[in-house]
Design a protein around this motif. Structure first.
Motif, PDB file in Angstrom:
ATOM      1  N   ARG A 143      12.380  46.508 -15.232  1.00 52.45           N
ATOM      2  CA  ARG A 143      12.406  45.735 -13.982  1.00 52.45           C
ATOM      3  C   ARG A 143      11.343  46.204 -12.989  1.00 52.45           C
ATOM      4  NH1 ARG A 143      18.822  45.194 -12.370  1.00 52.45           N
ATOM      5  NH2 ARG A 143      19.447  43.998 -14.194  1.00 52.45           N
ATOM      6  N   TYR A 144      11.082  47.498 -12.985  1.00 54.72           N
ATOM      7  CA  TYR A 144      10.229  48.045 -11.901  1.00 54.72           C
ATOM      8  C   TYR A 144       8.823  48.460 -12.322  1.00 54.72           C
ATOM      9  CZ  TYR A 144      13.870  47.702  -8.475  1.00 54.72           C
ATOM     10  OH  TYR A 144      14.791  47.175  -7.601  1.00 54.72           O
ATOM     11  N   LYS A 145       8.540  48.498 -13.612  1.00 51.16           N
ATOM     12  CA  LYS A 145       7.224  49.013 -14.033  1.00 51.16           C
ATOM     13  C   LYS A 145       6.080  48.179 -13.464  1.00 51.16           C
ATOM     14  CE  LYS A 145       7.225  46.601 -18.427  1.00 51.16           C
ATOM     15  NZ  LYS A 145       6.614  46.466 -19.705  1.00 51.16           N
ATOM     16  N   ASP A 146       6.210  46.847 -13.502  1.00 53.20           N
ATOM     17  CA  ASP A 146       5.103  46.001 -13.031  1.00 53.20           C
ATOM     18  C   ASP A 146       4.978  45.963 -11.504  1.00 53.20           C
ATOM     19  OD1 ASP A 146       4.195  45.510 -15.556  1.00 53.20           O
ATOM     20  OD2 ASP A 146       5.426  43.716 -15.842  1.00 53.20           O
ATOM     21  N   PRO A 147       6.071  45.772 -10.772  1.00 54.57           N
ATOM     22  CA  PRO A 147       5.916  45.852  -9.303  1.00 54.57           C
ATOM     23  C   PRO A 147       5.340  47.183  -8.833  1.00 54.57           C
ATOM     24  CG  PRO A 147       8.091  45.015  -9.884  1.00 54.57           C
ATOM     25  CD  PRO A 147       7.445  45.446 -11.151  1.00 54.57           C
ATOM     26  N   LEU A 148       5.788  48.254  -9.485  1.00 53.27           N
ATOM     27  CA  LEU A 148       5.262  49.581  -9.091  1.00 53.27           C
ATOM     28  C   LEU A 148       3.792  49.721  -9.465  1.00 53.27           C
ATOM     29  CD1 LEU A 148       8.158  52.068  -9.992  1.00 53.27           C
ATOM     30  CD2 LEU A 148       7.465  51.296  -7.736  1.00 53.27           C
ATOM     31  N   MET A 149       3.441  49.189 -10.621  1.00 55.09           N
ATOM     32  CA  MET A 149       2.045  49.241 -11.063  1.00 55.09           C
ATOM     33  C   MET A 149       1.152  48.496 -10.061  1.00 55.09           C
ATOM     34  SD  MET A 149      -0.036  50.234 -13.428  1.00 55.09           S
ATOM     35  CE  MET A 149      -1.684  49.878 -13.985  1.00 55.09           C
ATOM     36  N   ASN A 150       1.594  47.323  -9.645  1.00 54.75           N
ATOM     37  CA  ASN A 150       0.835  46.528  -8.688  1.00 54.75           C
ATOM     38  C   ASN A 150       0.682  47.275  -7.361  1.00 54.75           C
ATOM     39  OD1 ASN A 150      -0.523  44.019  -8.110  1.00 54.75           O
ATOM     40  ND2 ASN A 150       1.167  43.579  -6.698  1.00 54.75           N
ATOM     41  N   PHE A 151       1.789  47.849  -6.895  1.00 51.19           N
ATOM     42  CA  PHE A 151       1.779  48.601  -5.624  1.00 51.19           C
ATOM     43  C   PHE A 151       0.831  49.791  -5.712  1.00 51.19           C
ATOM     44  CE2 PHE A 151       4.033  52.380  -3.689  1.00 51.19           C
ATOM     45  CZ  PHE A 151       3.513  52.199  -2.418  1.00 51.19           C
ATOM     46  N   VAL A 152       0.964  50.574  -6.790  1.00 48.61           N
ATOM     47  CA  VAL A 152       0.150  51.795  -6.922  1.00 48.61           C
ATOM     48  C   VAL A 152      -1.323  51.439  -7.128  1.00 48.61           C
ATOM     49  CG1 VAL A 152      -0.208  53.906  -8.277  1.00 48.61           C
ATOM     50  CG2 VAL A 152       2.100  53.156  -7.778  1.00 48.61           C
ATOM     51  N   TYR A 153      -1.571  50.401  -7.901  1.00 51.62           N
ATOM     52  CA  TYR A 153      -2.977  50.018  -8.124  1.00 51.62           C
ATOM     53  C   TYR A 153      -3.640  49.590  -6.811  1.00 51.62           C
ATOM     54  CZ  TYR A 153      -7.123  47.427  -9.392  1.00 51.62           C
ATOM     55  OH  TYR A 153      -8.428  46.973  -9.454  1.00 51.62           O
TER      56      TYR A 153
END
Lengths: 222, 196
Positions: B34-44
Motif C-alpha cells: 500500500r505504501y511503497k509507491d506513495p513513499l517512493m514518490n514523496f522521497v523522490y
C-alpha cells in the motif's frame, strides 16, 4: 460548507498546485518487494539496527563530577600541604632595652655544657621564631659556650680547611630545619691545651682537697 | 485465500495491530504494498534521485519491520510511516551536504542544476510536458528542504494540513506558513512558465 480555510492561498497558487499534482507518480521497481523480503529473511539490516547514542543526564553528570573532583584535588590539596613556615622568611623578634642583660650577669651564670637529647617537639611551642638570633642571645647563656662539635663550627679549623670532624652529615645536621629542635650552638675558637697550666691547676685542686680534708678531721676531733 | 482477502480489507491501523500481535508477515506485506509507491514518490520528489529514493523506501520498510512495536494506536499509520521516510530522506540530504563540504569539486547533481538554470527560464521549451515536469522537479530541489517537504506532502501527496503537522511535528500555523513560503519560492523560480 466544508470549504478549506486555506483556500485563499490555494487559489493564489492554483496553477502551480495543479502542475505539482500533475507531476508523474514515481513508482518503485518491480522487484522492490522481493528485494525487501530477501533482506528481511537474511536479516541484512545494515546500520538500521544500530542504537542511537544515549545522551542522558547521568552520562554527562558522572564524568563531569569525577573530572571536577580531580581538578579540586589537584588545585587545593597541595596548597594546604605546602603551608610550612620557613624560619628564614620570618621577621626577627625585636629586642627591647629591658631584655638586654649585662655581660657580668651572663658570666656569673653557670656555664656548664649540656647536650640535649633530640626530641620531637611541638612546632608552635618550641620552634623559635629566629633560631640563629635566639642561640646567640645573651638571654640564653647555656648556648653561649658550645662544646659539642657536632653542633658547632670551629672557625680556625674551618678557615684553614683542617676540619677533620666535619662531613656531609655534620653539615646537614647544622643547617637542618624542620620539626626537630635546631641543633646549632654557635661558632667557637678552640684553644690548644697548655700542659703546664693544667698541672698547676691540678696541684691547686689537690692542695684545696687536702686542706678540706684536714679541716674536716679537725672538726671531728673537736 | 479468504483469510488473505480479509486482511486486504483491513485498515492500515488494523493491519499493523495484527502484525504487532501475531507477527504475521502477510499483514506487513499488505502495508508495504500500500505504501511503497506513495513513499517512493514523496522521497523522490524530496531527494531527486531514483536509486537513492528506492534505498530510502527500503530502509523505511525495514525500520517499520524492526520497530513495529514503537507504533502507537492513537496515531495514524500513514503519518507514522511518512515520518520515518521523511527522517531518512533528511538524513540523506545532510550526508550529501557534508560530502559536498568535504569535496573540493561540485557533485554531479550540483553541476546539473547549474547547467539547467539557463534552460529553465526558456518558456518555449516549457511547452513539452516532460521538460516542464523536469523543470518543476529542479525548482523543487532549489527551495529549502523544510519548505520542500511541506509542499510535496500537501500539493503532490495530497495530505491534509493536520496530517502534515503530525508528520513534521510542527504546529498547524507553521505548516501553513511554510507551505506558503515554499509555493512563493517555487512560483518565483518558475515565473517564466507562469508569465506566459
Amino acid at each position: 460548507m466544508g470549504i478549506n480555510s486555506y483556500n485563499d492561498d490555494e487559489i493564489k497558487f492554483s496553477k502551480l498546485i495543479s502542475d505539482l499534482k500533475e507531476l508523474p507518480k514515481i513508482k518503485t521497481e518491480e522487484n522492490f518487494e522481493y528485494n525487501l523480503m530477501i533482506r528481511i529473511q537474511n536479516r541484512n539490516f545494515g546500520n538500521l539496527t544500530e542504537d542511537k547514542p544515549q545522551y542522558g543526564i547521568i552520562k554527562f553528570v558522572i564524568p563531569s563530577a569525577i573530572v571536577s573532583i580531580i581538578i579540586l584535588f589537584i588545585l587545593f590539596l597541595p596548597a594546604t600541604e605546602q603551608k610550612i613556615d620557613n624560619p628564614l622568611m620570618v621577621d626577627p623578634p625585636k629586642i627591647s632595652e629591658n631584655d638586654t642583660i649585662n655581660s657580668s650577669q651572663v658570666l656569673s651564670s653557670n656555664a656548664e655544657t649540656f647536650i640535649k637529647p633530640r626530641k620531637k617537639i611541638n612546632r608552635k611551642d618550641a620552634l623559635p621564631e629566629n633560631p640563629v638570633s635566639e642561640a646567640n642571645s645573651p638571654l640564653n647563656p647555656k648556648l653561649k659556650y658550645p662544646i659539642n662539635r657536632n653542633r658547632s663550627v670551629a672557625l680556625d679549623e674551618y678557615l684553614s680547611g683542617q676540619n677533620p670532624g666535619e662531613n656531609n652529615l655534620h653539615r646537614g645536621n647544622i643547617v637542618r630545619s624542620g620539626d626537630e629542635e635546631f641543633d646549632f650552638d654557635g661558632f667557637l675558637l678552640p684553644q690548644p691545651i697548655d700542659k703546664k697550666s693544667l698541672e698547676k691547676y691540678r696541684r691547686m685542686i689537690d692542695s684545696i682537697k687536702k686542706a678540706e680534708a684536714k679541716r674536716d678531721s679537725l672538726r671531728r676531733i673537736r | 485465500m479468504p483469510h488473505n482477502q480479509n486482511l486486504t480489507e483491513l485498515t492500515d491501523e488494523e493491519l499493523i495491530k495484527k502484525f504487532q500481535e501475531t507477527n504475521e508477515l502477510e499483514a506487513y506485506e499488505i502495508l508495504v504494498r500500500r505504501y511503497k509507491d506513495p513513499l517512493m514518490n514523496f522521497v523522490y520528489r524530496f531527494v531527486g534521485d531514483r536509486d537513492v529514493s528506492s534505498d530510502i523506501v527500503q530502509d523505511t520498510m525495514i525500520k517499520f519491520y524492526l520497530n513495529k512495536d514503537s507504533y502507537r494506536e492513537f496515531a495514524k499509520f500513514s503519518t507514522w510511516i511518512y515520518t520515518i521516510a521523511g527522517n531518512l530522506a533528511k538524513n540523506e540530504l545532510k550526508r550529501r551536504r557534508r560530502r559536498s563540504i568535504l569535496s573540493l569539486s561540485p557533485t554531479e547533481d550540483e553541476k546539473q542544476i547549474q547547467v539547467e538554470d539557463k534552460s529553465f527560464v526558456a518558456p518555449d521549451r516549457a511547452t513539452d510536458s516532460n521538460i516542464k515536469h523536469d523543470i518543476i522537479q529542479r525548482a523543487l530541489m532549489k527551495i529549502k528542504p523544510v519548505y520542500r517537504e511541506m509542499v510535496i506532502l500537501r500539493d503532490i501527496q495530497g495530505l491534509s494540513y493536520e496530517e502534515i503537522a503530525e508528520i513534521t511535528k510542527v504546529s498547524l500555523g507553521t505548516v501553513k506558513s511554510r507551505i506558503n513560503r515554499g509555493r512563493t519560492q517555487l512560483q518565483k523560480l518558475l515565473k517564466n512558465i507562469y508569465d506566459e
